[in-house]
Design a protein around this motif. Structure first.
Motif, PDB file in Angstrom:
ATOM      1  N   ARG A 120       0.871  -1.190   0.000  1.00  0.00           N
ATOM      2  CA  ARG A 120       0.000   0.000   0.000  1.00  0.00           C
ATOM      3  C   ARG A 120       0.904   1.235   0.000  1.00  0.00           C
ATOM      4  O   ARG A 120       2.053   1.160   0.464  1.00  0.00           O
ATOM      5  N   PRO A 121       0.407   2.339  -0.531  1.00  0.00           N
ATOM      6  CA  PRO A 121       1.251   3.544  -0.568  1.00  0.00           C
ATOM      7  C   PRO A 121       1.621   3.973   0.857  1.00  0.00           C
ATOM      8  O   PRO A 121       0.807   3.832   1.770  1.00  0.00           O
ATOM      9  N   LEU A 122       2.831   4.480   1.031  1.00  0.00           N
ATOM     10  CA  LEU A 122       3.298   4.874   2.364  1.00  0.00           C
ATOM     11  C   LEU A 122       3.788   6.321   2.339  1.00  0.00           C
ATOM     12  O   LEU A 122       4.267   6.801   1.312  1.00  0.00           O
ATOM     13  N   SER A 123       3.703   6.977   3.499  1.00  0.00           N
ATOM     14  CA  SER A 123       4.143   8.378   3.575  1.00  0.00           C
ATOM     15  C   SER A 123       5.663   8.460   3.555  1.00  0.00           C
ATOM     16  O   SER A 123       6.362   7.535   3.993  1.00  0.00           O
ATOM     17  N   ASP A 124       6.165   9.597   3.089  1.00  0.00           N
ATOM     18  CA  ASP A 124       7.611   9.831   3.130  1.00  0.00           C
ATOM     19  C   ASP A 124       8.094   9.856   4.573  1.00  0.00           C
ATOM     20  O   ASP A 124       9.237   9.501   4.864  1.00  0.00           O
ATOM     21  N   GLU A 125       7.200  10.282   5.483  1.00  0.00           N
ATOM     22  CA  GLU A 125       7.582  10.334   6.901  1.00  0.00           C
ATOM     23  C   GLU A 125       7.960   8.931   7.396  1.00  0.00           C
ATOM     24  O   GLU A 125       9.008   8.736   8.019  1.00  0.00           O
ATOM     25  N   LEU A 126       7.109   7.934   7.078  1.00  0.00           N
ATOM     26  CA  LEU A 126       7.400   6.565   7.516  1.00  0.00           C
ATOM     27  C   LEU A 126       8.637   6.026   6.795  1.00  0.00           C
ATOM     28  O   LEU A 126       9.550   5.480   7.425  1.00  0.00           O
ATOM     29  N   LEU A 127       8.685   6.211   5.474  1.00  0.00           N
ATOM     30  CA  LEU A 127       9.825   5.678   4.715  1.00  0.00           C
ATOM     31  C   LEU A 127      11.146   6.272   5.231  1.00  0.00           C
ATOM     32  O   LEU A 127      12.156   5.579   5.310  1.00  0.00           O
ATOM     33  N   GLY A 128      11.098   7.539   5.617  1.00  0.00           N
ATOM     34  CA  GLY A 128      12.302   8.213   6.105  1.00  0.00           C
ATOM     35  C   GLY A 128      12.811   7.679   7.440  1.00  0.00           C
ATOM     36  O   GLY A 128      13.942   7.956   7.838  1.00  0.00           O
ATOM     37  N   LEU A 129      11.966   6.921   8.145  1.00  0.00           N
ATOM     38  CA  LEU A 129      12.374   6.366   9.444  1.00  0.00           C
ATOM     39  C   LEU A 129      13.000   4.973   9.316  1.00  0.00           C
ATOM     40  O   LEU A 129      13.489   4.411  10.295  1.00  0.00           O
ATOM     41  N   LEU A 130      12.970   4.429   8.088  1.00  0.00           N
ATOM     42  CA  LEU A 130      13.425   3.046   7.914  1.00  0.00           C
ATOM     43  C   LEU A 130      14.927   2.957   7.668  1.00  0.00           C
ATOM     44  O   LEU A 130      15.501   3.783   6.970  1.00  0.00           O
ATOM     45  N   ASP A 131      15.533   1.899   8.218  1.00  0.00           N
ATOM     46  CA  ASP A 131      16.937   1.594   7.926  1.00  0.00           C
ATOM     47  C   ASP A 131      17.028   0.585   6.788  1.00  0.00           C
ATOM     48  O   ASP A 131      17.944   0.629   5.980  1.00  0.00           O
ATOM     49  N   ILE A 132      16.073  -0.365   6.795  1.00  0.00           N
ATOM     50  CA  ILE A 132      16.074  -1.432   5.786  1.00  0.00           C
ATOM     51  C   ILE A 132      14.641  -1.625   5.290  1.00  0.00           C
ATOM     52  O   ILE A 132      13.701  -1.638   6.097  1.00  0.00           O
ATOM     53  N   ILE A 133      14.460  -1.799   3.973  1.00  0.00           N
ATOM     54  CA  ILE A 133      13.138  -2.135   3.433  1.00  0.00           C
ATOM     55  C   ILE A 133      13.290  -3.400   2.580  1.00  0.00           C
ATOM     56  O   ILE A 133      14.314  -3.577   1.909  1.00  0.00           O
ATOM     57  N   THR A 134      12.274  -4.295   2.658  1.00  0.00           N
ATOM     58  CA  THR A 134      12.397  -5.590   1.973  1.00  0.00           C
ATOM     59  C   THR A 134      11.159  -5.901   1.109  1.00  0.00           C
ATOM     60  O   THR A 134      10.455  -6.879   1.355  1.00  0.00           O
ATOM     61  N   PRO A 135      10.889  -5.080   0.092  1.00  0.00           N
ATOM     62  CA  PRO A 135       9.708  -5.330  -0.747  1.00  0.00           C
ATOM     63  C   PRO A 135       9.946  -6.449  -1.769  1.00  0.00           C
ATOM     64  O   PRO A 135      11.097  -6.684  -2.156  1.00  0.00           O
ATOM     65  N   ASN A 136       8.856  -7.090  -2.212  1.00  0.00           N
ATOM     66  CA  ASN A 136       8.987  -7.978  -3.380  1.00  0.00           C
ATOM     67  C   ASN A 136       8.778  -7.114  -4.633  1.00  0.00           C
ATOM     68  O   ASN A 136       8.663  -5.880  -4.547  1.00  0.00           O
ATOM     69  N   GLU A 137       8.687  -7.752  -5.786  1.00  0.00           N
ATOM     70  CA  GLU A 137       8.625  -6.966  -7.032  1.00  0.00           C
ATOM     71  C   GLU A 137       7.335  -6.131  -7.115  1.00  0.00           C
ATOM     72  O   GLU A 137       7.357  -4.972  -7.524  1.00  0.00           O
ATOM     73  N   THR A 138       6.207  -6.738  -6.713  1.00  0.00           N
ATOM     74  CA  THR A 138       4.921  -6.023  -6.781  1.00  0.00           C
ATOM     75  C   THR A 138       4.931  -4.822  -5.838  1.00  0.00           C
ATOM     76  O   THR A 138       4.499  -3.719  -6.197  1.00  0.00           O
ATOM     77  N   GLU A 139       5.395  -5.061  -4.601  1.00  0.00           N
ATOM     78  CA  GLU A 139       5.421  -3.970  -3.619  1.00  0.00           C
ATOM     79  C   GLU A 139       6.366  -2.859  -4.075  1.00  0.00           C
ATOM     80  O   GLU A 139       6.076  -1.664  -3.891  1.00  0.00           O
ATOM     81  N   THR A 140       7.470  -3.247  -4.707  1.00  0.00           N
ATOM     82  CA  THR A 140       8.423  -2.254  -5.213  1.00  0.00           C
ATOM     83  C   THR A 140       7.745  -1.369  -6.249  1.00  0.00           C
ATOM     84  O   THR A 140       7.894  -0.135  -6.229  1.00  0.00           O
ATOM     85  N   GLU A 141       6.961  -1.994  -7.133  1.00  0.00           N
ATOM     86  CA  GLU A 141       6.300  -1.211  -8.191  1.00  0.00           C
ATOM     87  C   GLU A 141       5.293  -0.236  -7.573  1.00  0.00           C
ATOM     88  O   GLU A 141       5.227   0.936  -7.984  1.00  0.00           O
ATOM     89  N   ILE A 142       4.529  -0.696  -6.578  1.00  0.00           N
ATOM     90  CA  ILE A 142       3.526   0.194  -5.978  1.00  0.00           C
ATOM     91  C   ILE A 142       4.201   1.362  -5.237  1.00  0.00           C
ATOM     92  O   ILE A 142       3.740   2.493  -5.279  1.00  0.00           O
ATOM     93  N   LEU A 143       5.328   1.093  -4.604  1.00  0.00           N
ATOM     94  CA  LEU A 143       5.983   2.144  -3.809  1.00  0.00           C
ATOM     95  C   LEU A 143       6.886   3.064  -4.624  1.00  0.00           C
ATOM     96  O   LEU A 143       7.143   4.197  -4.220  1.00  0.00           O
ATOM     97  N   THR A 144       7.383   2.575  -5.772  1.00  0.00           N
ATOM     98  CA  THR A 144       8.333   3.414  -6.535  1.00  0.00           C
ATOM     99  C   THR A 144       7.812   3.777  -7.923  1.00  0.00           C
ATOM    100  O   THR A 144       8.385   4.663  -8.580  1.00  0.00           O
ATOM    101  N   GLY A 145       6.780   3.050  -8.401  1.00  0.00           N
ATOM    102  CA  GLY A 145       6.290   3.283  -9.763  1.00  0.00           C
ATOM    103  C   GLY A 145       7.169   2.612 -10.808  1.00  0.00           C
ATOM    104  O   GLY A 145       6.948   2.777 -12.001  1.00  0.00           O
TER     105      GLY A 145
END
Ligand code: ATP
Length: 313
Positions: free
Chosen positions: A174-199
């Motif tokens: 699901r789309p996430l705020s920049d605020e949350l993404l900015g707090l992460l040290d590591i992110i582990t998306p699969n291909e589908t999640e990567t597409e939704i979050l980055t386009g």
């Protein structure tokens, strides 16, 4: 020195029924092979971490989650404890039912899933506040997206303020705020999640590089894009320099990939807790996930530490 991993996330009872085809509107369909399995992304990842932890090293795995006031929830909590998890932050919510996933498995092998969040919806920022100590004492906090976002954000903020590394497996997407993404040290998306979050659609190494860059621009140092049987693309940004590569997985005879990603995440964090290099942690996670795809089901397919060490020997 002993290390602590805290996992925050969902707990579901998976009701799985095999059907000739998905039930159509108004149709009553007779299925076969019904069973209940313990699932939920949070629980799967916590169980994976617990089964794969070498507790003789003194490391500890906490689980923050919510069950309903029912027998299935209590049975799951007991099973988590038997796997070695600290379940003192698994709350029983009065008047709620434990989360449920109704899963139809068609003869074609496709799944159709309906989820009732139940008690998972009660994992709010207040619950996080009640269990602050579990986050404060942790070296790593691992979360997914099957529980309310306000609690995920609150937990990430608390963790960051305490020097606890924040890891997010952004599933289901699901789309996430920049605020949350900015707090992460590591992110582990699969291909589908990567597409939704980055386009960006990840089709090859080139596109994985571009997608990882988007995450780095949001302030995330380490990006692991899981690529199913192809392995992972790992990208790290350190002192302004980005380095990435594909690390292949193990070739096995896959029969059911349910919880492959969850096993990967739990195993990866277990290995980081043991201060292994990123490469070694990914190899360990690949091994555990590869074993999991050779067996049916979610939690039943998650291997033990011994099985995983033997696989790698
Ligand atoms: P799922 O939703 O099925 O739990 P996911 O989509 O989150 O999984 P994937 O990218 O499919 O995650 O897989 C995660 C990891 O599991 C891979 O990086 C790999 O280590 C392992 N894996 C998945 N599928 C296979 C396979 N067919 N053979 C070997 N390893 C696999």
């Amino acid at each position: 020195m002993s290390k602590v991993l805290t996992i925050l996330g969902s707990i579901n009872a998976d009701h799985v029924i095999s059907v000739p085809h998905f039930a159509r509107p108004g149709e009553t369909l007779t299925g076969s092979q019904y069973h209940i399995a313990y699932g939920g992304k949070g629980a799967n990842q916590a169980v994976a971490a617990a089964r794969l932890t070498d507790f003789s090293l003194g490391n500890k795995v906490n689980f923050i989650g919510c069950i309903g006031s029912d027998e299935i929830g209590r049975a799951m909590k007991k099973a988590f404890e038997q796997d070695g998890l600290d379940v003192s932050a698994v709350n029983e919510i009065a008047g709620e039912t434990t989360g449920v996933a109704m899963i139809q498995v068609a003869e074609s092998g496709e799944n159709s899933i309906v989820i009732s969040a139940g008690a998972n919806g009660a994992l709010t920022a207040e619950v996080v506040a009640q269990h602050e100590d579990k986050i404060r004492q942790a070296d790593y906090l691992l979360m997914q997206l099957e529980t309310p976002l306000d609690a995920i954000l609150a937990a990430a903020k608390l963790a960051q303020s305490q020097g606890t590394k924040v890891v997010l497996n952004p599933a289901p997407a699901r789309p996430l705020s920049d605020e949350l993404l900015g707090l992460l040290d590591i992110i582990t998306p699969n291909e589908t999640e990567t597409e939704i979050l980055t386009g960006i659609q990840v089709k090859d190494e080139q596109s994985a590089v571009l997608a990882a860059q988007v995450f780095h621009q949001k302030g995330i140092e380490t990006v692991l894009i899981t690529l199913g049987s192809k392995g992972v693309y790992i990208s790290q940004q350190q002192s302004g320099k980005i380095e990435g590569q594909i690390i292949s997985g193990f070739r096995v005879n896959a029969v059911d990939t349910t919880a492959a990603g969850d096993t990967f995440n739990g195993a990866f964090l277990t290995a980081l807790l043991e201060e292994r290099s990123l490469f070694d942690a990914i190899r360990f996670a690949h091994a555990a996930a590869a074993i999991s795809v050779t067996c049916k089901g979610a939690q039943p397919s998650i291997p033990s530490r011994l099985e995983t060490d033997n696989f790698l020997a």
